[in-house]
Design a protein around this motif. Structure first.
Motif: not given
Length: 218
Positions: A167-169, A171-172, A164-165
């Motif tokens: 994916v968030k990175t 996405v950012k 998840a981390a």
């Protein structure tokens, strides 16, 4: 009829006579022993050594001090228990003097030790212990399985959190890249518009100058 006091007096007299006879016989025996010791040059140490050797020989041959054979039970040691007190657990072999807890009991059958029952109890106890051991083993296995599942779950959660981390990175990063591209496009559009405006202005200036020249010529 003689009275009690007269009978007791006679008993005392007879006892005194018996004691005197015993003492006389003892003295005669002592005198004989002394004469034999003097005759053969023996001492009390010699007699004691001889008696000790005889006792040891009798012990090895299984005979008592008086030369008689010892009972079989004495040679074998303690006899097996035949009766048991259910209250205290004390046992008795059924020989010699009975203990207090069974001494005055007429029917001793209820105190008999049932070998079959004891064997069954022993087997039951062993089975019970085996069941307890099995239960403990099963509980230990369940606990181990739970620990393994918990470890796997924790590991899976860690992996999920990491993913998840990530994916968030990602996405950012994508958003940032898109923002940069949009900014570049906007800048390019602004530059293009400025160029167009400049070209239009240049054309307008040329047209105005040409018009001015026409007017002046006329």
């Amino acid at each position: 009829m003689a009275t009690l006091e007269q009978i007791q007096a006679r008993l005392k007299k007879l006892q005194a006579q018996a004691d005197a006879l015993i003492a006389r016989k003892t003295q005669v025996a002592v005198n004989q022993i002394r004469e034999l010791m003097l005759k053969h040059g023996l001492t009390t140490a010699d007699i004691e050594a001889k008696a000790k050797a005889r006792r040891e020989a009798n012990a090895l041959s299984g005979r008592s001090a008086n030369g008689k054979a010892k009972p079989v039970g004495a040679a074998k040691g303690k006899l097996p228990a035949k009766y048991r007190d259910p209250k205290t657990g004390a046992t008795w072999s059924g020989h010699a003097r009975p203990p207090v807890w069974i001494k005055n009991v007429k029917d001793r059958t209820k105190f008999l030790i049932d070998a079959a029952a004891e064997s069954a109890a022993a087997v039951s106890g062993a089975a019970g212990k085996a069941k307890v051991t099995a239960k403990r083993g099963a509980a230990a296995k369940k606990t181990t399985a739970k620990k393994v599942v918990a470890k796997k779950t924790a590991a899976a959660k860690k992996v999920t959190v990491k993913k998840a981390a990530g994916v968030k990175t990602a996405v950012k990063r994508t958003v940032a890249t898109a923002g940069r591209k949009a900014a570049v496009k906007k800048t390019a559009a602004k530059k293009g518009a400025a160029k167009k405006a400049t070209a239009v202005k240049k054309v307008a200036v040329k047209k105005i100058a040409a018009a001015a020249d026409t007017v002046a010529a006329s």
